[in-house]
Design a protein around this motif. Sequence first.
Motif, mmCIF file in Angstrom:
data_model
loop_
_atom_site.group_PDB
_atom_site.id
_atom_site.type_symbol
_atom_site.label_atom_id
_atom_site.label_comp_id
_atom_site.label_asym_id
_atom_site.label_seq_id
_atom_site.Cartn_x
_atom_site.Cartn_y
_atom_site.Cartn_z
ATOM 1 N N LYS A 36 0.820 -1.223 0.000
ATOM 2 C CA LYS A 36 0.000 0.000 0.000
ATOM 3 C C LYS A 36 0.853 1.272 0.000
ATOM 4 C CE LYS A 36 -3.936 -2.211 0.328
ATOM 5 N NZ LYS A 36 -4.915 -2.221 -0.792
ATOM 6 N N GLN A 37 2.124 1.156 0.419
ATOM 7 C CA GLN A 37 2.966 2.357 0.442
ATOM 8 C C GLN A 37 3.443 2.759 -0.956
ATOM 9 O OE1 GLN A 37 4.009 -0.665 1.083
ATOM 10 N NE2 GLN A 37 6.221 -0.918 1.000
ATOM 11 N N PHE A 38 3.293 1.841 -1.907
ATOM 12 C CA PHE A 38 3.662 2.133 -3.286
ATOM 13 C C PHE A 38 2.478 2.755 -4.019
ATOM 14 C CE2 PHE A 38 6.208 -1.650 -2.158
ATOM 15 C CZ PHE A 38 7.490 -1.169 -2.421
ATOM 16 N N PRO A 39 2.735 3.540 -5.078
ATOM 17 C CA PRO A 39 1.611 3.943 -5.931
ATOM 18 C C PRO A 39 1.053 2.704 -6.624
ATOM 19 C CG PRO A 39 3.696 4.479 -7.001
ATOM 20 C CD PRO A 39 4.042 4.020 -5.604
ATOM 21 N N ASP A 40 -0.172 2.769 -7.064
ATOM 22 C CA ASP A 40 -0.769 1.646 -7.793
ATOM 23 C C ASP A 40 -0.055 1.516 -9.137
ATOM 24 O OD1 ASP A 40 -2.277 -0.234 -9.048
ATOM 25 O OD2 ASP A 40 -4.133 0.935 -9.103
ATOM 26 N N ILE A 41 0.719 0.432 -9.298
ATOM 27 C CA ILE A 41 1.496 0.280 -10.537
ATOM 28 C C ILE A 41 0.868 -0.723 -11.502
ATOM 29 C CG2 ILE A 41 3.658 1.000 -9.447
ATOM 30 C CD1 ILE A 41 4.495 -1.927 -9.322
ATOM 31 N N SER A 42 -0.422 -0.977 -11.306
ATOM 32 C CA SER A 42 -1.127 -1.822 -12.271
ATOM 33 C C SER A 42 -1.501 -0.989 -13.491
ATOM 34 C CB SER A 42 -2.380 -2.410 -11.629
ATOM 35 O OG SER A 42 -3.258 -1.363 -11.224
ATOM 36 N N PRO A 43 -1.679 -1.609 -14.664
ATOM 37 C CA PRO A 43 -1.988 -0.842 -15.870
ATOM 38 C C PRO A 43 -3.386 -0.228 -15.825
ATOM 39 C CG PRO A 43 -2.134 -3.195 -16.312
ATOM 40 C CD PRO A 43 -1.564 -3.051 -14.934
ATOM 41 N N PHE A 44 -3.529 0.928 -16.469
ATOM 42 C CA PHE A 44 -4.831 1.580 -16.593
ATOM 43 C C PHE A 44 -5.662 0.791 -17.599
ATOM 44 C CE2 PHE A 44 -7.401 4.828 -18.914
ATOM 45 C CZ PHE A 44 -8.285 5.107 -17.884
ATOM 46 N N SER A 45 -6.868 0.459 -17.201
ATOM 47 C CA SER A 45 -7.705 -0.377 -18.070
ATOM 48 C C SER A 45 -8.912 0.369 -18.614
ATOM 49 C CB SER A 45 -8.178 -1.620 -17.299
ATOM 50 O OG SER A 45 -8.884 -1.221 -16.126
ATOM 51 N N GLY A 46 -9.002 1.674 -18.324
ATOM 52 C CA GLY A 46 -10.140 2.443 -18.820
ATOM 53 C C GLY A 46 -10.115 2.597 -20.331
ATOM 54 N N SER A 47 -11.228 3.073 -20.873
ATOM 55 C CA SER A 47 -11.373 3.125 -22.325
ATOM 56 C C SER A 47 -11.112 4.497 -22.918
ATOM 57 C CB SER A 47 -12.793 2.667 -22.724
ATOM 58 O OG SER A 47 -13.763 3.515 -22.113
ATOM 59 N N ASN A 48 -10.926 5.522 -22.078
ATOM 60 C CA ASN A 48 -10.682 6.855 -22.627
ATOM 61 C C ASN A 48 -9.921 7.737 -21.628
ATOM 62 O OD1 ASN A 48 -12.736 8.246 -20.884
ATOM 63 N ND2 ASN A 48 -14.133 6.902 -22.054
ATOM 64 N N ILE A 49 -9.411 8.841 -22.146
ATOM 65 C CA ILE A 49 -8.617 9.782 -21.343
ATOM 66 C C ILE A 49 -9.457 10.387 -20.221
ATOM 67 C CG2 ILE A 49 -7.408 11.999 -21.389
ATOM 68 C CD1 ILE A 49 -5.758 9.857 -22.582
ATOM 69 N N GLN A 50 -10.706 10.674 -20.511
ATOM 70 C CA GLN A 50 -11.571 11.315 -19.521
ATOM 71 C C GLN A 50 -11.707 10.455 -18.267
ATOM 72 O OE1 GLN A 50 -12.255 11.240 -22.841
ATOM 73 N NE2 GLN A 50 -11.654 13.418 -23.038
ATOM 74 N N ALA A 51 -11.783 9.136 -18.477
ATOM 75 C CA ALA A 51 -11.883 8.232 -17.332
ATOM 76 C C ALA A 51 -10.614 8.291 -16.483
ATOM 77 C CB ALA A 51 -12.128 6.804 -17.821
ATOM 78 N N MET A 52 -9.466 8.429 -17.138
ATOM 79 C CA MET A 52 -8.191 8.529 -16.418
ATOM 80 C C MET A 52 -8.127 9.826 -15.616
ATOM 81 S SD MET A 52 -4.307 8.431 -17.940
ATOM 82 C CE MET A 52 -4.247 10.171 -18.369
ATOM 83 N N LEU A 53 -8.520 10.939 -16.244
ATOM 84 C CA LEU A 53 -8.485 12.231 -15.555
ATOM 85 C C LEU A 53 -9.499 12.297 -14.426
ATOM 86 C CD1 LEU A 53 -8.095 14.630 -18.634
ATOM 87 C CD2 LEU A 53 -6.323 13.868 -17.043
ATOM 88 N N HIS A 54 -10.608 11.554 -14.574
ATOM 89 C CA HIS A 54 -11.641 11.549 -13.546
ATOM 90 C C HIS A 54 -11.098 10.980 -12.232
ATOM 91 C CE1 HIS A 54 -15.659 11.508 -11.839
ATOM 92 N NE2 HIS A 54 -15.484 10.235 -11.493
ATOM 93 N N GLU A 55 -10.081 10.072 -12.327
ATOM 94 C CA GLU A 55 -9.492 9.474 -11.129
ATOM 95 C C GLU A 55 -8.488 10.405 -10.455
ATOM 96 O OE1 GLU A 55 -7.623 5.853 -12.195
ATOM 97 O OE2 GLU A 55 -9.434 4.928 -13.037
ATOM 98 N N ALA A 56 -8.093 11.464 -11.158
ATOM 99 C CA ALA A 56 -7.010 12.320 -10.673
ATOM 100 C C ALA A 56 -7.449 13.184 -9.501
ATOM 101 C CB ALA A 56 -6.509 13.206 -11.805
ATOM 102 N N ALA A 57 -6.480 13.508 -8.650
ATOM 103 C CA ALA A 57 -6.739 14.421 -7.528
ATOM 104 C C ALA A 57 -6.976 15.825 -8.063
ATOM 105 C CB ALA A 57 -5.540 14.414 -6.583
ATOM 106 N N PRO A 58 -7.648 16.679 -7.288
ATOM 107 C CA PRO A 58 -7.997 18.026 -7.776
ATOM 108 C C PRO A 58 -6.788 18.899 -8.123
ATOM 109 C CG PRO A 58 -9.249 17.476 -5.791
ATOM 110 C CD PRO A 58 -8.227 16.410 -5.950
ATOM 111 N N ASP A 59 -5.621 18.655 -7.484
ATOM 112 C CA ASP A 59 -4.465 19.531 -7.720
ATOM 113 C C ASP A 59 -3.612 19.094 -8.902
ATOM 114 O OD1 ASP A 59 -3.553 17.214 -6.532
ATOM 115 O OD2 ASP A 59 -1.914 18.223 -5.474
ATOM 116 N N ILE A 60 -4.039 18.048 -9.609
ATOM 117 C CA ILE A 60 -3.245 17.567 -10.742
ATOM 118 C C ILE A 60 -3.229 18.609 -11.859
ATOM 119 C CG2 ILE A 60 -3.154 15.855 -12.600
ATOM 120 C CD1 ILE A 60 -2.134 14.859 -9.915
ATOM 121 N N LYS A 61 -2.023 18.908 -12.324
ATOM 122 C CA LYS A 61 -1.830 19.920 -13.356
ATOM 123 C C LYS A 61 -1.528 19.293 -14.718
ATOM 124 C CE LYS A 61 1.076 23.986 -14.292
ATOM 125 N NZ LYS A 61 2.214 24.803 -13.782
ATOM 126 N N ILE A 62 -0.749 18.206 -14.677
ATOM 127 C CA ILE A 62 -0.296 17.528 -15.893
ATOM 128 C C ILE A 62 -0.520 16.028 -15.728
ATOM 129 C CG2 ILE A 62 1.714 16.995 -17.350
ATOM 130 C CD1 ILE A 62 1.007 19.851 -17.604
#
Length: 633
Positions: free
Chosen positions: A171-197
């Motif tokens: 749990k101390q590591f970031p989740d290093i499993s591959p992203f399985s979503g179907s689009n960029i929006q789904a990836m950004l939806h998981e992001a924290a509010p302060d994410i810039k890039i």
Amino acid sequence: MSPIVLKFLIFLLSTLFHLVNNASLDVGNKYQEFTGDQGLYTQKDDVEILTENNFKNAIIGSNRAWFIEFYNSWCGFCQRFAPSWKELATDIHHWRDMVVVAAIDCANDQNYPLCRDYEIMAYPTLRYYPEGFAETSKNYGENINRGVTAGDHRYDLVREIMKEQKQGRGKQFPDISPFSGSNIQAMLHEAAPDIKIALLLIQEPESLLGPQLLLDLHKIPKLLIKYAHSNNTDLVTGLPYSGSPSLYLIETEKEVESLRPPSYDRKDVLDFLKEKLKERDIAINFETEKEKKEKLQEKQNEVNDLLEKIKKMGDAVFQMDLETALRYSLKREIGGSKEITGEKLQALRTYLQVLTKYFPFGINGKALLQEVSALVESSDSVEGSKVGTLVRNAENESRQVFSTPQKWLACQGSSPQYRGYPCGLWRMFHYLTVNIADYSHEQRGDNPRLALEAMHGYIKNFFGCADCSQHFQEMAAKRELFKVSSFDDAILWLWEAHNEVNNRLSGDPTEDPDFPKLQFPSEKNCHQCRKSDGSWNTTEVLKYLKHIYSNVNISYLGADTKVIYLGLEGSANNSAGLQTEDVQIQTRPVGQGLIRRSDGMSSAATTKDKAFLRLLTFFVLTVSGVFNLWVHI
């Protein structure tokens, strides 16, 4: 000798030998425990050294994972293996908040029982201990494949972390499993509010580049990084995809940008991202403690070399010291005056008039002094803070006013309370007396006391040391400063005054122990300046002062000479109607290349030369360690 006595002596000798041997061993163990050095690794390495004393405390219940080598220091294979383990520890030192690379020497008598208890049967053995490890029967850690290179060890570690996360640990590591979503929006939806890039890597399923990048960049704020496999067709079809691997940068509400690193080697990708993200104010820094120490030592060595070089230059005058003294004078002493009126204002006007005409500035520096002069001439009352503001604004590099950083060079003391500004101020006024005398009668006027009067007014009204100011005024009256009748006498008056101050302060608590207050110039620097009876030969002293304080002989070590020569010799910034005399370097042979001093150092340079030295703030680092080893026999 009877057999009984002989046996008793043998017993005593054997007992003494045993005690001494154990005492020596105890001393060695205490030394190793204190220094942290053992076997094939030392504190200079990034490998954490474990022993029987700290092993269990380190790994049991830890909030980090441990990747440990059990080795035997006399084993030839272990000796050949050690460099790759050191390289791994340095390479992933920035993962240290999640996993520690460590080693324990099983050849050490104190460590051997622990190695035996953990059933180490071959050397080297690599084991992985997850965070929160609990010692239970037959739980000796996870055996890891013994690779050959640091890259092999890193891949094996990443595979183990992936396996751990699938089992609900890590749990101390970031989740290093591959992203399985179907689009960029789904990836950004998981992001924290302060994410810039956001960064997205498309790779082949067997590649470990994505997981490694996630671990490498896990501490970078405002950055989301994900990877997906090339067989994620729904995601890939929505990207400007041209094959695997591919790297993309996504900013909020902007188009997806395809990135093209020079290769998809991990190091190349990281170096590429450092520069790319730097453009967006996101810094990546993986510098290890070892690298920091090495760089610090390297910089300290450079400083020491520079100090030695400066000492060999004797009484050389540096542009950096002159500019630093001027900046402090204008920003701090004048800038710190709340309201400047009356005699104080007149003293400031005289000081600025001398500086504007004779200080060794380029065209923009002269323009700054003219701007400050215009301010103080425009009113009968001036706020010092306005002068300070003008100078601070001029320190912006784009203004190209100052050619050096605000650092001391020859005036740097052995610690911050020594030398510095007083040294710089003395040198600046010595320079002014010499260079005013060097002008033609039409240019300099008839007042041989021009520099001395400016100095007297400044010291009386602005110099921060009240006692020093009072002493100078008393000395000026005693030595009849206002009766100096020639420009050469002005040079010698200041020299004699400076030596009087040196004599008074010799042995004073304010004296820098590394730079004692001696009579100037020293016999070493100017043998001919003293007569056979030890008295001064003022004719030779005058020649010497005119030589070292001549504007031709200023050293530009650490200065950007383009700033000084700006506007001359067809510079792109050449101002219409600019005259040579507008810049206080007209007596220097600007077009003749470098002028070499007798000590081999450059004193002047062409306009195309940029003598740049990254000079750090001089400071003294003292590192001391006291090893108290005690033995009970």
